[in-house]
Design a protein around this motif. Structure first.
Motif, PDB file in Angstrom:
ATOM      1  N   ALA A 406       0.843  -1.199   0.000  1.00 16.52           N
ATOM      2  CA  ALA A 406       0.000   0.000   0.000  1.00 16.52           C
ATOM      3  C   ALA A 406       0.876   1.247   0.000  1.00 16.52           C
ATOM      4  CB  ALA A 406      -0.917  -0.014   1.217  1.00 16.52           C
ATOM      5  N   ARG A 407       0.549   2.205  -0.868  1.00 23.59           N
ATOM      6  CA  ARG A 407       1.373   3.411  -1.026  1.00 23.59           C
ATOM      7  C   ARG A 407       0.807   4.555  -0.190  1.00 23.59           C
ATOM      8  NH1 ARG A 407       5.061   2.743  -5.035  1.00 23.59           N
ATOM      9  NH2 ARG A 407       4.739   0.912  -6.371  1.00 23.59           N
ATOM     10  N   LYS A 408       1.701   5.284   0.447  1.00 25.88           N
ATOM     11  CA  LYS A 408       1.304   6.355   1.347  1.00 25.88           C
ATOM     12  C   LYS A 408       0.659   7.507   0.588  1.00 25.88           C
ATOM     13  CE  LYS A 408       3.119   9.396   4.964  1.00 25.88           C
ATOM     14  NZ  LYS A 408       4.329   9.853   5.686  1.00 25.88           N
ATOM     15  N   HIS A 409      -0.400   8.056   1.181  1.00 24.60           N
ATOM     16  CA  HIS A 409      -1.016   9.238   0.581  1.00 24.60           C
ATOM     17  C   HIS A 409      -0.046  10.402   0.672  1.00 24.60           C
ATOM     18  CE1 HIS A 409      -1.858  11.384   4.415  1.00 24.60           C
ATOM     19  NE2 HIS A 409      -1.914  10.161   4.901  1.00 24.60           N
ATOM     20  N   ALA A 433     -10.171 -11.630  17.745  1.00 23.22           N
ATOM     21  CA  ALA A 433      -9.821 -11.712  16.319  1.00 23.22           C
ATOM     22  C   ALA A 433     -10.406 -10.561  15.508  1.00 23.22           C
ATOM     23  CB  ALA A 433     -10.284 -13.050  15.754  1.00 23.22           C
ATOM     24  N   GLU A 434     -11.669 -10.231  15.731  1.00 23.48           N
ATOM     25  CA  GLU A 434     -12.305  -9.171  14.942  1.00 23.48           C
ATOM     26  C   GLU A 434     -11.625  -7.829  15.195  1.00 23.48           C
ATOM     27  OE1 GLU A 434     -14.434  -7.412  12.159  1.00 23.48           O
ATOM     28  OE2 GLU A 434     -14.618  -9.564  12.594  1.00 23.48           O
ATOM     29  N   ALA A 435     -11.259  -7.564  16.445  1.00 23.44           N
ATOM     30  CA  ALA A 435     -10.582  -6.301  16.765  1.00 23.44           C
ATOM     31  C   ALA A 435      -9.191  -6.262  16.147  1.00 23.44           C
ATOM     32  CB  ALA A 435     -10.503  -6.133  18.278  1.00 23.44           C
ATOM     33  N   VAL A 436      -8.506  -7.403  16.086  1.00 25.07           N
ATOM     34  CA  VAL A 436      -7.199  -7.459  15.434  1.00 25.07           C
ATOM     35  C   VAL A 436      -7.337  -7.078  13.961  1.00 25.07           C
ATOM     36  CG1 VAL A 436      -5.309  -8.962  14.715  1.00 25.07           C
ATOM     37  CG2 VAL A 436      -6.286  -9.193  17.007  1.00 25.07           C
ATOM     38  N   ALA A 437      -8.316  -7.687  13.277  1.00 24.95           N
ATOM     39  CA  ALA A 437      -8.521  -7.407  11.852  1.00 24.95           C
ATOM     40  C   ALA A 437      -8.832  -5.938  11.618  1.00 24.95           C
ATOM     41  CB  ALA A 437      -9.646  -8.292  11.307  1.00 24.95           C
ATOM     42  N   GLN A 438      -9.698  -5.358  12.437  1.00 26.39           N
ATOM     43  CA  GLN A 438     -10.099  -3.972  12.236  1.00 26.39           C
ATOM     44  C   GLN A 438      -8.977  -2.999  12.580  1.00 26.39           C
ATOM     45  OE1 GLN A 438     -12.748  -3.022  10.545  1.00 26.39           O
ATOM     46  NE2 GLN A 438     -13.095  -5.234  10.320  1.00 26.39           N
ATOM     47  N   HIS A 439      -8.147  -3.342  13.568  1.00 24.53           N
ATOM     48  CA  HIS A 439      -7.021  -2.459  13.902  1.00 24.53           C
ATOM     49  C   HIS A 439      -6.016  -2.410  12.753  1.00 24.53           C
ATOM     50  CE1 HIS A 439      -3.954  -0.355  16.180  1.00 24.53           C
ATOM     51  NE2 HIS A 439      -3.076  -1.279  15.798  1.00 24.53           N
ATOM     52  N   VAL A 440      -5.666  -3.559  12.213  1.00 19.04           N
ATOM     53  CA  VAL A 440      -4.712  -3.579  11.103  1.00 19.04           C
ATOM     54  C   VAL A 440      -5.303  -2.837   9.899  1.00 19.04           C
ATOM     55  CG1 VAL A 440      -3.446  -5.049   9.499  1.00 19.04           C
ATOM     56  CG2 VAL A 440      -3.649  -5.711  11.898  1.00 19.04           C
ATOM     57  N   ARG A 441      -6.591  -3.038   9.642  1.00 21.44           N
ATOM     58  CA  ARG A 441      -7.237  -2.328   8.534  1.00 21.44           C
ATOM     59  C   ARG A 441      -7.170  -0.817   8.751  1.00 21.44           C
ATOM     60  NH1 ARG A 441     -11.469   0.519   7.152  1.00 21.44           N
ATOM     61  NH2 ARG A 441     -12.446   0.226   5.085  1.00 21.44           N
ATOM     62  N   GLN A 442      -7.486  -0.366   9.967  1.00 25.44           N
ATOM     63  CA  GLN A 442      -7.490   1.074  10.247  1.00 25.44           C
ATOM     64  C   GLN A 442      -6.106   1.676  10.029  1.00 25.44           C
ATOM     65  OE1 GLN A 442      -8.852   2.095  14.170  1.00 25.44           O
ATOM     66  NE2 GLN A 442      -8.182   4.208  14.012  1.00 25.44           N
ATOM     67  N   ALA A 444      -3.749   0.563   8.107  1.00 25.08           N
ATOM     68  CA  ALA A 444      -3.441   0.543   6.679  1.00 25.08           C
ATOM     69  C   ALA A 444      -4.135   1.676   5.935  1.00 25.08           C
ATOM     70  CB  ALA A 444      -3.825  -0.800   6.078  1.00 25.08           C
ATOM     71  N   PHE A 445      -5.417   1.919   6.252  1.00 27.99           N
ATOM     72  CA  PHE A 445      -6.143   2.948   5.516  1.00 27.99           C
ATOM     73  C   PHE A 445      -5.796   4.356   5.991  1.00 27.99           C
ATOM     74  CE2 PHE A 445      -8.475  -0.527   3.750  1.00 27.99           C
ATOM     75  CZ  PHE A 445      -8.876  -0.055   2.504  1.00 27.99           C
ATOM     76  N   GLU A 446      -5.304   4.495   7.199  1.00 27.78           N
ATOM     77  CA  GLU A 446      -4.747   5.793   7.599  1.00 27.78           C
ATOM     78  C   GLU A 446      -3.494   6.084   6.782  1.00 27.78           C
ATOM     79  OE1 GLU A 446      -4.139   5.444  11.766  1.00 27.78           O
ATOM     80  OE2 GLU A 446      -6.237   5.889  12.285  1.00 27.78           O
ATOM     81  N   TRP A 447      -2.741   5.048   6.469  1.00 24.47           N
ATOM     82  CA  TRP A 447      -1.554   5.185   5.622  1.00 24.47           C
ATOM     83  C   TRP A 447      -1.963   5.523   4.186  1.00 24.47           C
ATOM     84  CZ3 TRP A 447       3.686   5.245   6.007  1.00 24.47           C
ATOM     85  CH2 TRP A 447       4.438   4.933   4.871  1.00 24.47           C
ATOM     86  N   LEU A 448      -2.985   4.857   3.689  1.00 29.31           N
ATOM     87  CA  LEU A 448      -3.432   5.055   2.305  1.00 29.31           C
ATOM     88  C   LEU A 448      -4.125   6.399   2.100  1.00 29.31           C
ATOM     89  CD1 LEU A 448      -4.903   1.541   1.474  1.00 29.31           C
ATOM     90  CD2 LEU A 448      -3.232   2.742   0.070  1.00 29.31           C
ATOM     91  N   GLY A 449      -4.894   6.844   3.075  1.00 31.21           N
ATOM     92  CA  GLY A 449      -5.718   8.026   2.863  1.00 31.21           C
ATOM     93  C   GLY A 449      -6.764   7.752   1.798  1.00 31.21           C
ATOM     94  N   GLU A 450      -6.929   8.704   0.885  1.00 36.85           N
ATOM     95  CA  GLU A 450      -7.921   8.562  -0.181  1.00 36.85           C
ATOM     96  C   GLU A 450      -7.325   8.010  -1.465  1.00 36.85           C
ATOM     97  OE1 GLU A 450     -11.155   9.006   0.209  1.00 36.85           O
ATOM     98  OE2 GLU A 450     -10.762   9.474   2.316  1.00 36.85           O
ATOM     99  N   THR A 451      -6.058   7.591  -1.434  1.00 38.45           N
ATOM    100  CA  THR A 451      -5.416   7.112  -2.657  1.00 38.45           C
ATOM    101  C   THR A 451      -5.957   5.736  -3.043  1.00 38.45           C
ATOM    102  OG1 THR A 451      -3.597   6.120  -1.387  1.00 38.45           O
ATOM    103  CG2 THR A 451      -3.299   8.376  -2.159  1.00 38.45           C
ATOM    104  N   GLU A 452      -5.789   5.404  -4.317  1.00 39.78           N
ATOM    105  CA  GLU A 452      -6.207   4.092  -4.789  1.00 39.78           C
ATOM    106  C   GLU A 452      -5.323   3.009  -4.189  1.00 39.78           C
ATOM    107  OE1 GLU A 452      -6.049   4.169  -9.014  1.00 39.78           O
ATOM    108  OE2 GLU A 452      -7.751   5.532  -9.231  1.00 39.78           O
ATOM    109  N   HIS A 453      -5.857   1.792  -4.151  1.00 34.44           N
ATOM    110  CA  HIS A 453      -5.076   0.687  -3.608  1.00 34.44           C
ATOM    111  C   HIS A 453      -5.386  -0.580  -4.390  1.00 34.44           C
ATOM    112  CE1 HIS A 453      -8.611  -1.122  -1.622  1.00 34.44           C
ATOM    113  NE2 HIS A 453      -8.975   0.118  -1.361  1.00 34.44           N
ATOM    114  N   ASP A 454      -4.495  -1.552  -4.260  1.00 32.41           N
ATOM    115  CA  ASP A 454      -4.710  -2.866  -4.850  1.00 32.41           C
ATOM    116  C   ASP A 454      -5.701  -3.631  -3.964  1.00 32.41           C
ATOM    117  OD1 ASP A 454      -4.495  -5.034  -6.487  1.00 32.41           O
ATOM    118  OD2 ASP A 454      -2.432  -5.534  -5.960  1.00 32.41           O
ATOM    119  N   ASP A 455      -6.138  -4.824  -4.425  1.00 31.89           N
ATOM    120  CA  ASP A 455      -6.954  -5.668  -3.560  1.00 31.89           C
ATOM    121  C   ASP A 455      -6.214  -5.872  -2.238  1.00 31.89           C
ATOM    122  OD1 ASP A 455      -8.764  -5.946  -5.641  1.00 31.89           O
ATOM    123  OD2 ASP A 455      -7.860  -7.790  -6.377  1.00 31.89           O
ATOM    124  N   LEU A 456      -6.948  -5.763  -1.136  1.00 30.38           N
ATOM    125  CA  LEU A 456      -6.337  -5.817   0.185  1.00 30.38           C
ATOM    126  C   LEU A 456      -7.172  -6.758   1.050  1.00 30.38           C
ATOM    127  CD1 LEU A 456      -5.043  -2.694   2.116  1.00 30.38           C
ATOM    128  CD2 LEU A 456      -6.201  -4.552   3.292  1.00 30.38           C
TER     129      LEU A 456
END
Length: 465
Positions: A406-409, A433-442, A444-456
């Motif tokens: 994932a590329r930084k915004h 488990a659910e909180a682990v998944a959502q934390h990693v997602r959050q 990652a998407f804070e890193w991405l911002g509004e930029t496009e991304h590959d399948d994740l």
């Protein structure tokens, strides 16, 4: 035209003289007084600029065509037929839903009242028309009702290019008087009342309306095809597996169609164990999704005869090559079995995929050293498997490279990378488990911002504590 302006007269323009001149124009003409109030509307303007009504003002947001200063504060708007047709085509082409398109055809048609008649289901007819409240509604009748209107079925069957309808029969027109009917789509017609009675104008509008309706029909069919494919291509809901908490994140690059090249599955067995997989097909979008569906189906079938992860990848590699696979596939497959003393025993094999991560109870993050070549490309490829034990509360994370790449915004050169992923996972000690998944997602998407991304995609397996 300036001769129509009476110099020094309090009334400004000689509107009667202007009306005699512009009534025969092949352009719509609207004349406004110095206060911006509509004072004159020729017959074509009543159709092509319907918001222009004597005594009212023109909405500024509406494109009325060409403007001219007449002097003394008076002005005129001129709108040609081609301008009107181009604008109608532009507005219709932006619509994709059938009902929205039909409503727009009724509203934009060059008449004070128009009706679209179309073939419906089971041989019936649909009659789209304005209601007294000003909105558009549809009525449905048998085909026989059209036969009560003299000359109308000839238009529906394209036996004639147009027809005046003087006897409206039993049709639900929503108005009275004489209508002018022209063919629209196959078996359909556009009927206008109190319009310009310019047959050429109605035909040209009908041609554009028919093209928009056909385009919306094609779009609907494509959407239905995608929906049918998507039903089989979307990852399944995670099952209940004894002794295991499961969670996932699935973020395709093409969010609109909700499918991509990443995939995951968990297959419980009767003995309490389960097989699991997370994979990534090269590319994204529909083609990659179709191939990932092929891989998933192949794995589901092969699991009937083979449960050892490394052997399973060998069989999958042969099956994909025999099917003429042209897309690279990377994946991790494994089996999990609850341990009697508590925790899970996992056996994993990988084909060209990022190494799984284990979050230990003390916050340490370990890489699972499992290696193998890309699947479905080479005849001779090696796969190795390894066994990992999870203590109660410990977690295994599988992920696609859409996460680490994932590329930084604001700085497309910086990738999220393995170090940030391990740091994000280490922050999840003690989380379900659910909180682990959502934390990693959050993260990652804070890193991405509004930029496009590959399948994740992420798959979290956690031993129950």
């Amino acid at each position: 035209m300036a001769q129509g302006y009476r110099q020094g007269a309090d009334t400004g323009l000689d509107l009667d003289a202007w009306r005699r001149v512009v009534d025969g124009f092949h352009e719509a003409v609207v004349v406004l007084d110095p206060e911006g109030v509509v004072r004159l509307v020729n017959p074509l303007a009543a159709v092509l600029i319907p918001e222009a009504r004597p005594g009212s003002t023109l909405p500024e947001a509406v494109d009325h065509g060409r403007h001219q200063d007449l002097g003394g504060g008076w002005s005129a708007w001129y709108r040609g037929v081609d301008h009107y047709l181009d604008e109608a085509a532009r507005r219709l082409s932006a619509l994709t839903e059938r009902a929205d398109t039909l409503r727009a055809v009724v509203e934009l048609a060059p008449a004070k009242h128009s009706v679209v008649v179309l073939p419906g289901v089971r041989g019936r007819l649909e009659w789209w028309r304005r209601t007294p409240a000003g909105d558009v509604a549809v009525a449905r009748t048998t085909r026989q009702v059209a036969g009560t209107v003299a000359g109308f079925t000839d238009v529906l069957d394209r036996l004639v290019e147009h027809a005046e309808l003087t006897d409206l029969g039993e049709g639900p027109w929503g108005t009275s008087g004489t209508g002018l009917a022209v063919p629209l789509t196959e078996g359909g017609a556009l009927v206008c009342f109190d319009g310009t009675w310019n047959v050429d104008l109605l035909k040209r509008f009908a041609a554009r309306a028919a093209a928009a309706m056909e385009a919306s029909d094609r779009f609907v069919q494509q959407e239905r095809t995608v929906d049918a494919l998507r039903t089989n291509l979307l990852p399944a809901t995670l099952p209940d597996v004894p002794g295991v908490r499961l969670a996932r994140v699935y973020e395709p690059a093409h969010r609109r169609v909700l499918i991509g090249g990443d995939f995951y599955d968990v297959h419980p067995r009767e003995d309490g164990s389960a097989a699991f997989v997370l994979g990534d097909v090269a590319g994204n979008g529909l083609e990659a999704a179709v191939h990932s569906g092929r891989v998933r189906q192949s794995l589901h079938t092969l699991l009937v005869v083979e449960q050892r992860p490394a052997h399973l990848l060998h069989l999958l590699n042969s099956a994909l090559r025999a099917a003429g696979s042209r897309l690279f596939t990377t994946l991790v497959v494994g089996t999990m079995m609850p341990v009697q003393a508590g925790g899970l025993r996992l056996t994993l094999a990988a084909g060209g995929h990022p190494a799984p991560l284990v979050l230990r109870s003390d916050g340490r993050v370990d890489e699972v050293a499992v290696h193998g070549g890309i699947v479905g490309v080479l005849a001779e490829v090696r796969f190795h498997q390894t066994t990992v034990t999870l203590a109660p509360g410990e977690t295994l994370l599988l992920y696609s490279d859409g996460l680490t790449e994932a590329r930084k915004h604001g700085d497309r050169e910086q990738l999220f990378g393995d170090v940030r992923l391990k740091a994000a996972l280490a922050q999840c000690v003690g989380l379900p488990a659910e909180a682990v998944a959502q934390h990693v997602r959050q993260v990652a998407f804070e890193w991405l911002g509004e930029t496009e991304h590959d399948d994740l995609t992420l798959l979290v397996l956690q031993a129950e504590s």
